[in-house]
Design an enzyme around this catalytic site. Structure first.
Site, PDB file in Angstrom:
ATOM      1  N   LYS A 309       0.833  -1.192   0.000  1.00 23.40           N
ATOM      2  CA  LYS A 309       0.000   0.000   0.000  1.00 23.40           C
ATOM      3  C   LYS A 309       0.875   1.253   0.000  1.00 23.40           C
ATOM      4  O   LYS A 309       2.010   1.225   0.496  1.00 23.40           O
ATOM      5  CB  LYS A 309      -0.878   0.041   1.255  1.00 23.40           C
ATOM      6  CG  LYS A 309      -1.981  -0.983   1.331  1.00 23.40           C
ATOM      7  CD  LYS A 309      -2.759  -0.796   2.623  1.00 23.40           C
ATOM      8  CE  LYS A 309      -3.850  -1.834   2.778  1.00 23.40           C
ATOM      9  NZ  LYS A 309      -4.939  -1.644   1.802  1.00 23.40           N
ATOM     10  N   ARG A 383     -10.671 -11.034   1.513  1.00 25.93           N
ATOM     11  CA  ARG A 383     -11.624 -11.976   0.912  1.00 25.93           C
ATOM     12  C   ARG A 383     -11.132 -13.417   1.006  1.00 25.93           C
ATOM     13  O   ARG A 383     -11.936 -14.354   1.007  1.00 25.93           O
ATOM     14  CB  ARG A 383     -11.937 -11.577  -0.528  1.00 25.93           C
ATOM     15  CG  ARG A 383     -10.819 -11.749  -1.526  1.00 25.93           C
ATOM     16  CD  ARG A 383     -11.089 -11.012  -2.817  1.00 25.93           C
ATOM     17  NE  ARG A 383     -11.051  -9.560  -2.602  1.00 25.93           N
ATOM     18  CZ  ARG A 383     -11.347  -8.671  -3.548  1.00 25.93           C
ATOM     19  NH1 ARG A 383     -11.689  -9.076  -4.755  1.00 25.93           N
ATOM     20  NH2 ARG A 383     -11.299  -7.385  -3.275  1.00 25.93           N
TER      21      ARG A 383
END
Length: 535
Positions: A309, A383
């Site tokens: 990130k 996920r």
């Protein structure tokens, strides 16, 4: 090195003593509670003008004008009060000079009056007013509130809910332990309503707010303290304190049962993963009682992995387990409210870090269900752990309904901002019930579609399914939901993407900057409604 004992459930539960809010008989016209010996501040409701330039005092404010001998409508006008929800104007009445043998009509009464705007008096306006009021309560003494005729149980619950949430302040890491400050007593006058029903409403509101405070504390804890092991230990302490059943599984258990995706996500971290299962078994379950499973994403810190990130995006990632915090807090609320449904909370907990053992784009992972996943973005780790938790819950727990909640996609925040969660479901009735609960809890949802034709974007030439779709597909939040749906087959399922609503970049009336605890009120209200009860 920060001492982790500064952030244990013992210190947290000590912080979970909310301001004392009680109901009392009467109105401001008659109550003895607003005398100076018993009270520091009196709060009176006002509303916006209706066709003229003057705010509208509620009957409580009008009665106070007569008792105090002061034209409070004129005082409101001099303060330029508008009556909008959450507006607070303080009127401080003077004392008589001590050398003069004189009196004023308000002798013996509390001299500090707050004219509190309640807008149109809707539950949402009342909640906003309650949240805003806390900033103006600056004394350890009693504060007495008269909302006029708006004293129905649901109004009391909305006002107190806002007040409780507005009172929260994040725990700070400091050299010395913070001193415990005393909290004022807040008295809400009952008007014409029965005291027992108002007391019950306040009790339920306090229980839900306690859960929200807990979720905020867990999510706001720095990640150098909040390892998966630490988080699991807090869950054990919460369960022991509340009488909940709990099992914590370690990395060996995960490996033995084929949780390849969870182990891959955790593989880059020195802190091994945990898999937490908490159960609320109702004391008495009715004929219509269901088994509801709540799965919460528990990424204790998300660097993005090898798909790193940007620096600024990493700063709030201690809150990437906000879904897990909400799920655990919901179990606490369910227990305290003695909800009749059987509720199981499943929390996969891991840290997404970088090292030579981190998983890579291009890897193919074998999940608990046996399905294989082509990794395309290590920053879409949430996920993966949710998929295995869903598969395990469906296979092992036989639930009537599974709800997962997660700070899953930036796309959801881009679509709906930071005040709405995104809802997906394969069951229209469940979706409608969740939307109703969200509205009642003032934690809003917007349902998004599971677009059947988009499933092609998750097709893989290497595995059973791609982790993320190719960039040309867009619709990042929908694609994540479709991926999760694949792992909850033949089950009523709902997915709450709370990436926007779980965090506040700046303070608001009802929350400090940081974790918001979004979802605790929503899920509690959903479970109450499904049980035929309503807060």
């Amino acid at each position: 090195m920060v001492d982790p004992t500064h952030f244990t459930i013992d210190t947290m539960t000590g912080r979970l003593v909310l301001p004392e809010v009680i109901a009392a008989d009467g109105t401001v016209e008659t109550t003895p509670l607003i005398t100076a010996d018993h009270c520091d501040t009196v709060v009176l409701a006002i509303q916006p003008p209706a066709g003229d330039d003057s705010v509208r005092p509620t009957p409580g404010a009008t009665a106070a004008s007569l008792r105090y001998g002061v034209d409070l409508a004129d005082a409101a006008e001099r303060c330029h009060a508008k009556g909008k929800a959450g507006e607070c104007n303080v009127v401080s009445l003077p004392r008589v000079h001590g050398r003069r043998n004189a009196s004023v009509p308000w002798d013996g009464l509390a001299r500090r009056i707050i004219l509190l705007g309640i807008g149109e008096g809707t539950e949402s306006d009342i909640r906003t007013a309650g949240a805003a009021l806390w900033r103006h309560i600056d004394s350890d003494e009693r504060t007495v509130i008269d909302l006029g005729p708006r004293t129905a149980p649901e109004i009391f619950a909305s006002f107190a809910g806002g007040l409780f949430l507005g009172a929260y302040r994040p725990k700070r890491v400091t050299k010395t332990a913070a001193e415990t400050s005393s909290s004022p007593q807040i008295v809400m006058l009952s008007g014409r309503h029965r005291l027992d029903s108002l007391t019950d409403a306040l009790g339920a509101a306090q229980t839900v707010a306690t859960g929200t405070w807990l979720a905020r504390d867990l999510a706001n804890t720095p990640s150098n303290i909040k390892t998966p092991q630490w988080f699991a230990a807090q869950c054990e302490a919460i369960a022991a304190a509340e009488g909940l059943d709990i099992t914590v599984h370690d990395e060996s258990w995960l490996a033995d049962r084929g949780f390849g995706a969870t182990l891959a996500v955790a593989g880059g971290s020195a802190n091994p993963p945990r898999f937490v299962v908490i159960s609320h078994e109702p004391v008495t379950a009715g004929d219509g009682a269901r088994h509801v499973v709540i799965v919460g994403k528990g990424i204790t810190y998300d660097s993005g992995g090898l798909c790193l990130k940007p620096r600024t995006a990493m700063v709030p990632m201690k809150t990437d387990m906000a879904g897990a915090a909400t799920a655990v807090a919901t179990a606490l609320v369910a227990r305290r409210l003695n909800l009749p449904d059987r509720i199981t909370v499943v929390v996969p907990v891991a840290e997404n870090a970088i090292s030579g053992s981190a998983y890579r784009p291009g890897d193919v992972l074998t999940t608990f269900s046996g399905a294989t996943v082509e990794v395309t973005n290590t920053d879409a780790e949430g996920r993966l752990i949710l998929a295995e938790a869903l598969s395990w819950a469906v296979a092992e727990l036989e639930p009537d309904l599974v709800i997962d909640i997660a700070t899953l996609t930036g796309a959801s925040r881009m679509a709906l901002g930071d005040r709405h969660g995104v809802l997906y479901s394969n069951d229209d009735e469940t979706a409608a019930d969740l939307e109703q609960a969200a509205s009642r809890a003032h934690e809003y949802l917007w349902r998004m579609p599971l677009v059947d034709s988009y499933r092609a974007g998750l097709e893989s030439s290497l595995a059973d399914i791609r982790q993320t779709a190719a960039s040309q597909w867009g619709a990042g939040s929908i694609m994540a939901a479709l991926f999760l749906e694949h792992f909850a087959p033949k089950t009523s399922w709902a997915h709450l993407d709370i990436a926007g609503a779980a965090r506040a970049e700046k303070p608001r009336a009802d929350t400090a900057a940081g974790a918001t605890g979004y979802g605790v009120g929503l899920l509690a209200q959903y479970l109450l409604l499904s049980a035929g009860r309503e807060q």
